[in-house]
Every structure is written in C-alpha cells, then in structure tokens.
Design a protein around this motif. Structure first.
Motif, mmCIF file in Angstrom:
data_model
loop_
_atom_site.group_PDB
_atom_site.id
_atom_site.type_symbol
_atom_site.label_atom_id
_atom_site.label_comp_id
_atom_site.label_asym_id
_atom_site.label_seq_id
_atom_site.Cartn_x
_atom_site.Cartn_y
_atom_site.Cartn_z
ATOM 1 N N GLY A 155 11.583 -28.702 34.016
ATOM 2 C CA GLY A 155 12.343 -27.824 33.141
ATOM 3 C C GLY A 155 13.468 -28.567 32.440
ATOM 4 N N LYS A 156 14.112 -27.873 31.551
ATOM 5 C CA LYS A 156 15.227 -28.449 30.807
ATOM 6 C C LYS A 156 16.361 -28.826 31.768
ATOM 7 N N HIS A 157 16.951 -29.967 31.508
ATOM 8 C CA HIS A 157 18.080 -30.504 32.279
ATOM 9 C C HIS A 157 17.748 -30.778 33.739
ATOM 10 N N GLN A 158 16.473 -30.916 34.059
ATOM 11 C CA GLN A 158 16.044 -31.296 35.408
ATOM 12 C C GLN A 158 15.655 -32.771 35.408
ATOM 13 N N VAL A 159 15.977 -33.451 36.491
ATOM 14 C CA VAL A 159 15.535 -34.827 36.702
ATOM 15 C C VAL A 159 14.947 -34.845 38.110
ATOM 16 N N LEU A 160 13.697 -34.424 38.218
ATOM 17 C CA LEU A 160 13.046 -34.274 39.512
ATOM 18 C C LEU A 160 12.136 -35.450 39.863
ATOM 19 N N CYS A 161 11.904 -36.337 38.935
ATOM 20 C CA CYS A 161 10.852 -37.335 39.126
ATOM 21 C C CYS A 161 11.343 -38.771 39.091
ATOM 22 N N HIS A 162 12.621 -38.988 39.251
ATOM 23 C CA HIS A 162 13.164 -40.349 39.248
ATOM 24 C C HIS A 162 12.750 -41.086 40.517
ATOM 25 N N ASN A 163 12.298 -42.321 40.342
ATOM 26 C CA ASN A 163 11.928 -43.201 41.452
ATOM 27 C C ASN A 163 10.700 -42.680 42.199
ATOM 28 N N VAL A 164 9.740 -42.167 41.464
ATOM 29 C CA VAL A 164 8.521 -41.605 42.028
ATOM 30 C C VAL A 164 7.336 -42.489 41.646
ATOM 31 N N ASP A 165 6.467 -42.760 42.605
ATOM 32 C CA ASP A 165 5.260 -43.557 42.354
ATOM 33 C C ASP A 165 4.094 -42.650 41.988
ATOM 34 N N GLU A 166 3.504 -42.881 40.818
ATOM 35 C CA GLU A 166 2.307 -42.187 40.350
ATOM 36 C C GLU A 166 1.607 -43.049 39.321
ATOM 37 N N PHE A 167 0.291 -42.977 39.286
ATOM 38 C CA PHE A 167 -0.530 -43.653 38.288
ATOM 39 C C PHE A 167 -0.310 -45.170 38.278
ATOM 40 N N GLY A 168 -0.091 -45.729 39.450
ATOM 41 C CA GLY A 168 -0.008 -47.178 39.571
ATOM 42 C C GLY A 168 1.342 -47.791 39.273
ATOM 43 N N GLY A 169 2.374 -46.981 39.253
ATOM 44 C CA GLY A 169 3.710 -47.522 39.006
ATOM 45 C C GLY A 169 4.780 -46.513 39.347
ATOM 46 N N ARG A 170 5.997 -46.922 39.160
ATOM 47 C CA ARG A 170 7.158 -46.087 39.471
ATOM 48 C C ARG A 170 7.745 -45.543 38.175
ATOM 49 N N TRP A 171 8.108 -44.254 38.203
ATOM 50 C CA TRP A 171 8.704 -43.577 37.055
ATOM 51 C C TRP A 171 10.209 -43.535 37.269
ATOM 52 N N LEU A 172 10.956 -43.943 36.255
ATOM 53 C CA LEU A 172 12.391 -44.130 36.401
ATOM 54 C C LEU A 172 13.167 -43.465 35.270
ATOM 55 N N ALA A 173 14.165 -42.671 35.650
ATOM 56 C CA ALA A 173 15.115 -42.175 34.658
ATOM 57 C C ALA A 173 15.951 -43.373 34.217
ATOM 58 N N LEU A 174 16.356 -43.388 32.953
ATOM 59 C CA LEU A 174 17.053 -44.547 32.407
ATOM 60 C C LEU A 174 18.510 -44.258 32.083
ATOM 61 N N THR A 175 19.365 -45.245 32.343
ATOM 62 C CA THR A 175 20.761 -45.181 31.948
ATOM 63 C C THR A 175 20.893 -45.557 30.472
ATOM 64 N N THR A 176 22.076 -45.428 29.929
ATOM 65 C CA THR A 176 22.288 -45.777 28.529
ATOM 66 C C THR A 176 22.141 -47.274 28.278
ATOM 67 N N ALA A 177 22.192 -48.085 29.328
ATOM 68 C CA ALA A 177 21.966 -49.526 29.191
ATOM 69 C C ALA A 177 20.476 -49.846 29.202
ATOM 70 N N GLY A 178 19.626 -48.858 29.484
ATOM 71 C CA GLY A 178 18.178 -49.069 29.548
ATOM 72 C C GLY A 178 17.700 -49.511 30.913
ATOM 73 N N ALA A 179 18.563 -49.462 31.905
ATOM 74 C CA ALA A 179 18.203 -49.816 33.278
ATOM 75 C C ALA A 179 17.824 -48.555 34.046
ATOM 76 N N ALA A 180 17.135 -48.755 35.173
ATOM 77 C CA ALA A 180 16.804 -47.614 36.044
ATOM 78 C C ALA A 180 18.086 -47.009 36.597
ATOM 79 N N ALA A 181 18.136 -45.684 36.616
ATOM 80 C CA ALA A 181 19.278 -44.998 37.200
ATOM 81 C C ALA A 181 19.322 -45.293 38.701
ATOM 82 N N PRO A 182 20.501 -45.265 39.312
ATOM 83 C CA PRO A 182 20.588 -45.488 40.766
ATOM 84 C C PRO A 182 19.818 -44.390 41.513
ATOM 85 N N THR A 183 19.346 -44.725 42.696
ATOM 86 C CA THR A 183 18.625 -43.721 43.498
ATOM 87 C C THR A 183 19.505 -43.120 44.551
#
Length: 183
Positions: A155-183
């Motif tokens: 849903g809107k304004h949800q971040v439920l999938c950060h640092n989750v493994d699916e489809f052969g890799g990890r999905w990462l929310a990004l910071t404004t620097a383009g790095a993975a957000a802290p977990t």
C-alpha cells in the motif's frame, strides 16, 4: 489423477502471487524468513504500481512523461518513493543498469516506468536519476545506475519488503544516496 495434477499446478501458480512480502503493518521480515500468505489479490489482475497493459489506469499514471521520484520517512529511515507514495526498491541481483526482472518477477515487482526524463523531488538527487531500456522497449527509471521497482502488493507509504530475498536476489529500499537502507 488428471484433476489432482490440475489442482497442484493451480496451487503452485497461486503460491507465486500469494507468497512474498508481508502485507501487515509490521516491518518487512528479514531475509530468509518464510513468505507471508497475506497478499490478498493477484499482481496480474491488480498490481498496485505496475505500468502494464493489465492495469491501464495505473499504467497511464506511472508511465507518463517525467515520473517524479521523492523521499519519505520509513521504518528504515528516509527512502525513495514515487509521487503517489509507493515505495521504490532495487534488486541486488542486477549488477548494472540492465533489468533482469521479467515475467513472474515483474508481476510481483513491477518496474518504475517513465516516458520522459524522471524528475527529482524532495531530497532526491537529480544527477542520480536515469533511464534504461527494457526488452519490450519501455523505459525504466534508474537511480545511481540501478533499475527501480515497486512491490505490487504494498500500500501507499508502506515499506514491507526491504531486505527480502525473492527471484534470485535481495530487494532493497534505497536511500537518497542510492545505497540500501539500513535494516
């Protein structure tokens, strides 16, 4: 026996869409945690942020000239969102700017598409925004050279999938620097 095989095949295809990130209010599960069966609708029939022909209304909203990328607070700190409040992710299995997420992957993780130059808003760095071409000719937004995606059942304004493994890799929310957000 034929009926049993048909049911097994149906259940296997449904599990692709029902699995994935949790859809509850809690933060995303850690990598390696079992998939949550909470996703209510199939991403093929109603993807929240997909710009595909299966959802023309959303396609026109997402795939318009100059899609705007912004930053908003999340449980992981400030991360990238689109203007409507849909969280944006990168796929760590992609080492360059060429997308690898297609077919079932792209149904669950729709690409952030644009028809023009993406626009930076509220804390996003314009110099890190770019565009790459998908195999179907559509233009996918990149940030710091990484193709960007939504999670279809979020849903809107949800971040439920950060640092989750699916489809052969990890999905990462990004910071404004383009790095993975802290977990």
């Amino acid at each position: 026996m034929r009926a049993v095989r048909a049911v097994v095949a149906l259940l296997a295809s449904v599990s692709v869409f029902v699995g994935g990130c949790s859809s509850g209010p809690a933060p995303a599960r850690s990598a390696g945690a079992p998939a949550s069966p909470n996703a209510a609708s199939s991403p093929t029939s109603e993807p929240r942020a997909a710009a595909t022909s299966s959802n023309p209304a959303r396609a026109s909203a997402t795939a318009r000239a100059g899609v705007t990328i912004t930053v908003d607070p999340s449980p992981y700190g400030p991360v990238l969102f689109d203007r409507s409040g849909q969280a944006i992710y990168a796929f760590d299995a992609e080492t360059g700017s060429l997308p690898r997420c297609y077919d079932r992957c792209a149904q669950v993780w729709p690409p952030v598409l644009t028809m023009g130059t993406p626009v930076a808003s509220r804390g996003v760095r314009q110099d890190l925004l770019g565009v790459t071409s998908r195999t179907d000719g559509q233009h996918q937004v990149t940030y710091r050279g990484r193709p960007l995606y939504f999670y279809a059942q979020e849903g809107k304004h949800q971040v439920l999938c950060h640092n989750v493994d699916e489809f052969g890799g990890r999905w990462l929310a990004l910071t404004t620097a383009g790095a993975a957000a802290p977990t």
